[in-house]
Design a protein around this motif. Structure first.
Motif, short mmCIF file in Angstrom:
data_model
loop_
_atom_site.label_atom_id
_atom_site.label_comp_id
_atom_site.label_asym_id
_atom_site.label_seq_id
_atom_site.Cartn_x
_atom_site.Cartn_y
_atom_site.Cartn_z
N MET A 1 0.86 -1.16 0.00
CA MET A 1 0.00 0.00 0.00
C MET A 1 0.91 1.23 0.00
SD MET A 1 -3.12 0.90 2.61
CE MET A 1 -2.18 1.16 4.09
N ILE A 2 0.60 2.15 -0.91
CA ILE A 2 1.38 3.36 -1.05
C ILE A 2 0.45 4.56 -0.88
CG2 ILE A 2 2.89 4.69 -2.57
CD1 ILE A 2 3.29 2.06 -4.17
N GLU A 20 2.65 -0.88 -11.68
CA GLU A 20 3.06 -1.11 -10.29
C GLU A 20 1.92 -0.79 -9.34
OE1 GLU A 20 6.74 0.88 -9.40
OE2 GLU A 20 7.63 0.21 -11.27
N VAL A 21 0.98 0.04 -9.79
CA VAL A 21 -0.26 0.29 -9.05
C VAL A 21 -1.41 0.11 -10.04
CG1 VAL A 21 0.70 1.80 -7.29
CG2 VAL A 21 -0.16 2.80 -9.37
N VAL A 22 -2.41 -0.65 -9.62
CA VAL A 22 -3.55 -0.91 -10.51
C VAL A 22 -4.89 -0.55 -9.87
CG1 VAL A 22 -2.38 -2.71 -11.84
CG2 VAL A 22 -3.65 -3.34 -9.79
N LEU A 23 -4.87 -0.31 -8.57
CA LEU A 23 -6.08 0.04 -7.84
C LEU A 23 -5.79 1.19 -6.88
CD1 LEU A 23 -7.15 -3.57 -6.85
CD2 LEU A 23 -8.23 -2.17 -8.59
N ALA A 24 -6.83 1.94 -6.56
CA ALA A 24 -6.72 3.01 -5.58
C ALA A 24 -7.74 2.77 -4.48
CB ALA A 24 -6.96 4.37 -6.22
N LEU A 29 -12.38 5.35 4.43
CA LEU A 29 -13.56 4.52 4.23
C LEU A 29 -13.24 3.05 4.03
CD1 LEU A 29 -15.53 6.88 1.82
CD2 LEU A 29 -15.83 6.60 4.29
N LYS A 30 -11.97 2.74 3.79
CA LYS A 30 -11.51 1.36 3.56
C LYS A 30 -12.21 0.74 2.34
CE LYS A 30 -8.86 0.08 7.03
NZ LYS A 30 -7.49 -0.30 6.85
N ILE A 31 -12.24 1.51 1.23
CA ILE A 31 -12.83 1.07 -0.03
C ILE A 31 -11.76 1.14 -1.10
CG2 ILE A 31 -14.56 1.59 -1.80
CD1 ILE A 31 -16.21 2.95 0.40
N TYR A 32 -11.70 0.13 -1.99
CA TYR A 32 -10.76 0.18 -3.11
C TYR A 32 -11.53 0.04 -4.42
CZ TYR A 32 -11.15 -4.85 -3.89
OH TYR A 32 -11.63 -6.11 -4.18
N GLY A 33 -10.93 0.58 -5.49
CA GLY A 33 -11.57 0.50 -6.80
C GLY A 33 -10.58 0.76 -7.91
N ASN A 34 -11.10 0.80 -9.12
CA ASN A 34 -10.28 1.05 -10.30
C ASN A 34 -9.75 2.48 -10.29
OD1 ASN A 34 -10.75 -1.52 -11.42
ND2 ASN A 34 -12.72 -0.82 -12.19
N LEU A 35 -8.62 2.69 -10.94
CA LEU A 35 -8.02 4.02 -10.97
C LEU A 35 -8.91 5.04 -11.67
CD1 LEU A 35 -4.33 3.04 -11.79
CD2 LEU A 35 -5.26 3.77 -9.59
N SER A 53 -2.29 -4.88 -6.21
CA SER A 53 -3.23 -5.95 -6.60
C SER A 53 -4.46 -5.93 -5.71
CB SER A 53 -2.55 -7.31 -6.47
OG SER A 53 -2.27 -7.58 -5.11
N GLU A 54 -5.46 -6.64 -6.14
CA GLU A 54 -6.68 -6.77 -5.34
C GLU A 54 -6.38 -7.53 -4.05
OE1 GLU A 54 -11.32 -8.09 -5.84
OE2 GLU A 54 -9.87 -8.76 -7.33
N ALA A 55 -5.51 -8.52 -4.14
CA ALA A 55 -5.15 -9.29 -2.95
C ALA A 55 -4.53 -8.40 -1.88
CB ALA A 55 -4.18 -10.41 -3.32
N GLU A 56 -3.72 -7.44 -2.30
CA GLU A 56 -3.11 -6.51 -1.35
C GLU A 56 -4.18 -5.64 -0.68
OE1 GLU A 56 0.29 -3.00 -1.13
OE2 GLU A 56 -0.49 -3.61 -3.08
N ALA A 57 -5.15 -5.17 -1.44
CA ALA A 57 -6.23 -4.35 -0.88
C ALA A 57 -7.04 -5.17 0.14
CB ALA A 57 -7.14 -3.84 -1.99
N LEU A 58 -7.37 -6.39 -0.21
CA LEU A 58 -8.13 -7.25 0.70
C LEU A 58 -7.32 -7.59 1.95
CD1 LEU A 58 -9.77 -9.59 -1.95
CD2 LEU A 58 -10.89 -7.77 -0.62
#
Length: 82
Positions: A1-2, A20-24, A29-35, A53-58
């Protein structure tokens, strides 16, 4: 996480181009989504984080965005019913 606030605009563009980053995500709010998500584009810079990655967000306990990741959000919601 950056954290967005730790990076310069040029560094962010470089990391996005190199995938190197694909999601924000929204740190408060602890929500992730597409850039490119319209909801994510409205968040404050100090609340934005980037994920590889999505795995990192989860792994950081973020949930999918209800706007840009509708199907993943619906599945997450079913899994987290009280």
């Amino acid at each position: 996480m950056i954290r967005h606030s730790d990076l310069s605009p040029a560094t962010i563009r470089h990391k996005i181009r190199r995938r190197e980053v694909v999601l924000a995500g929204n740190m408060k709010l602890k929500i992730y989504g597409n850039l490119g998500c319209s909801s994510g584009k409205r968040m404050r810079k100090e609340n934005r984080v980037f994920f590889h990655s999505e795995a990192e967000a989860l792994q950081h306990y973020y949930r999918p965005c209800g706007h840009c990741l509708k199907e993943k959000y619906k599945a997450w919601k079913l899994d987290h019913k009280r």
